[in-house]
Scaffold this active site. Sequence first.
Site, PDB file in Angstrom:
ATOM      1  N   ASP A   1       0.846  -1.205   0.000  1.00  0.00           N
ATOM      2  CA  ASP A   1       0.000   0.000   0.000  1.00  0.00           C
ATOM      3  C   ASP A   1       0.879   1.252   0.000  1.00  0.00           C
ATOM      4  O   ASP A   1       0.376   2.373  -0.042  1.00  0.00           O
ATOM      5  CB  ASP A   1      -1.019  -0.006   1.145  1.00  0.00           C
ATOM      6  CG  ASP A   1      -0.386  -0.029   2.529  1.00  0.00           C
ATOM      7  OD1 ASP A   1       0.847  -0.173   2.632  1.00  0.00           O
ATOM      8  OD2 ASP A   1      -1.143   0.101   3.516  1.00  0.00           O
ATOM      9  N   SER A   2       2.208   1.049  -0.019  1.00  0.00           N
ATOM     10  CA  SER A   2       3.139   2.158  -0.291  1.00  0.00           C
ATOM     11  C   SER A   2       2.818   2.799  -1.634  1.00  0.00           C
ATOM     12  O   SER A   2       3.267   3.908  -1.917  1.00  0.00           O
ATOM     13  CB  SER A   2       4.595   1.657  -0.277  1.00  0.00           C
ATOM     14  OG  SER A   2       4.737   0.511  -1.092  1.00  0.00           O
TER      15      SER A   2
ATOM     16  N   ASP B   1      -1.019  -6.165   0.010  1.00  0.00           N
ATOM     17  CA  ASP B   1      -1.317  -5.454   1.259  1.00  0.00           C
ATOM     18  C   ASP B   1      -2.809  -5.208   1.421  1.00  0.00           C
ATOM     19  O   ASP B   1      -3.483  -4.792   0.472  1.00  0.00           O
ATOM     20  CB  ASP B   1      -0.634  -4.078   1.225  1.00  0.00           C
ATOM     21  CG  ASP B   1       0.484  -3.952   2.232  1.00  0.00           C
ATOM     22  OD1 ASP B   1       0.482  -4.678   3.240  1.00  0.00           O
ATOM     23  OD2 ASP B   1       1.369  -3.108   1.994  1.00  0.00           O
TER      24      ASP B   1
ATOM     25  N   LYS C   1      -1.201  -9.237   3.419  1.00  0.00           N
ATOM     26  CA  LYS C   1      -0.422  -8.690   4.546  1.00  0.00           C
ATOM     27  C   LYS C   1      -1.285  -7.707   5.330  1.00  0.00           C
ATOM     28  O   LYS C   1      -1.987  -6.885   4.741  1.00  0.00           O
ATOM     29  CB  LYS C   1       0.853  -8.005   4.042  1.00  0.00           C
ATOM     30  CG  LYS C   1       1.665  -7.374   5.175  1.00  0.00           C
ATOM     31  CD  LYS C   1       3.080  -7.036   4.754  1.00  0.00           C
ATOM     32  CE  LYS C   1       3.226  -5.727   4.037  1.00  0.00           C
ATOM     33  NZ  LYS C   1       2.798  -4.539   4.799  1.00  0.00           N
TER      34      LYS C   1
ATOM     35  N   GLU D   1      -1.230  -5.148   9.027  1.00  0.00           N
ATOM     36  CA  GLU D   1      -0.411  -4.514  10.056  1.00  0.00           C
ATOM     37  C   GLU D   1      -1.057  -4.686  11.424  1.00  0.00           C
ATOM     38  O   GLU D   1      -2.209  -4.281  11.616  1.00  0.00           O
ATOM     39  CB  GLU D   1      -0.253  -3.021   9.742  1.00  0.00           C
ATOM     40  CG  GLU D   1       0.434  -2.772   8.406  1.00  0.00           C
ATOM     41  CD  GLU D   1       0.608  -1.287   8.090  1.00  0.00           C
ATOM     42  OE1 GLU D   1       0.294  -0.435   8.945  1.00  0.00           O
ATOM     43  OE2 GLU D   1       1.066  -0.996   6.974  1.00  0.00           O
TER      44      GLU D   1
ATOM     45  N   GLU E   1       9.403  -3.759  10.544  1.00  0.00           N
ATOM     46  CA  GLU E   1       9.860  -2.494   9.953  1.00  0.00           C
ATOM     47  C   GLU E   1      10.397  -1.542  11.014  1.00  0.00           C
ATOM     48  O   GLU E   1       9.729  -1.285  12.032  1.00  0.00           O
ATOM     49  CB  GLU E   1       8.681  -1.844   9.202  1.00  0.00           C
ATOM     50  CG  GLU E   1       9.037  -0.502   8.569  1.00  0.00           C
ATOM     51  CD  GLU E   1       8.050  -0.031   7.509  1.00  0.00           C
ATOM     52  OE1 GLU E   1       7.127  -0.793   7.153  1.00  0.00           O
ATOM     53  OE2 GLU E   1       8.225   1.104   7.031  1.00  0.00           O
TER      54      GLU E   1
HETATM   55  O1  KIV Z   1       3.551  -1.047   1.636  1.00  0.00           O
HETATM   56  C1  KIV Z   1       4.731  -1.407   1.618  1.00  0.00           C
HETATM   57  O2  KIV Z   1       5.467  -1.220   0.653  1.00  0.00           O
HETATM   58  C2  KIV Z   1       5.245  -2.083   2.798  1.00  0.00           C
HETATM   59  C3  KIV Z   1       6.731  -2.266   2.903  1.00  0.00           C
HETATM   60  C4  KIV Z   1       7.356  -0.995   3.280  1.00  0.00           C
HETATM   61  C5  KIV Z   1       7.085  -3.370   3.812  1.00  0.00           C
HETATM   62  O3  KIV Z   1       4.500  -2.441   3.658  1.00  0.00           O
END
Ligand code: KIV
Length: 263
Positions: A45-46, A84, A112, A114, A181
């Site tokens: 989600d970056s 994500d 993924k 958090e 992280e």
């Molecule tokens: O969203 C992302 O790219 C991430 C990485 C920084 C691990 O969660």
Amino acid sequence: MGKITISTLEKQKAAGEKFVCITAYDATFARVISEAGAEAILVGDSLGMVLQGHDSTIPVAIEHMAYHTECVCRAQPQSLVIADMPFMTYPTAQQAMDNATRLMQAGAQMVKMEGGTWLSDTISMLVERGIPVCAHLGLTPQSVHTFGGFKVQGRSPKEAKSILADAVEIQDAGASLLVLECVPAPLATDISRKLDIPVIGIGAGPGTDAQVLVLHDLLGLSAHTARFVHNFMDGQSTIQGGIRAFVEAVKVGQYPREEHSYS
Ligand code: KIV
């Protein structure tokens, strides 16, 4: 080499072989990253920051993640594809199930999320129903406003103990992978040794089982980068070369070094 699965990564951890994960959001980079030998691709989600131009990942929606996951999976990468779950798409187990289903149907092999202990029941529910989960602890960017900024986590003994306890609990709940992280290197090493599941570090020092970086950071394209980022385009004339340089540096233990770590 065939498609990478979680079993491949478990064997690599057992053999002490470092593996590599890189973020990708489209088919071309998914192909290039897979050809460079990265074992995993994270549709992170970056993308909210590096593609959409936001100053956090909070505005990202499940539709965006499903779209970019489909783009990545159309390249049919050998790398394991993790997608994500964006902000507030998993506040309850049922919402997590509905949204994770969308990402799995878009082609992801794993989702993924958090969070630690509070996610245990959600992780168990997803895993029992056939959705593998990668957990994410330490500096979890969706909680940036709770942390008061993008800050290193786990520096005090109390915080470190709580991150370790979360890590053990999410493993017991059935998570297959853990992203750690921005935590001090000794804590990340300790957690990686204590857990059976592979631990992927970012700003967590050299002692984790694998490393992940955001594609735009490792290519030197980001305006602001954290201490742990290295520009792998240095000395390279092609993007493919820069990506290969990152993969090789992780595998031979040249990245991350002490200067990329927090103590
Ligand atoms: O969203 C992302 O790219 C991430 C990485 C920084 C691990 O969660």
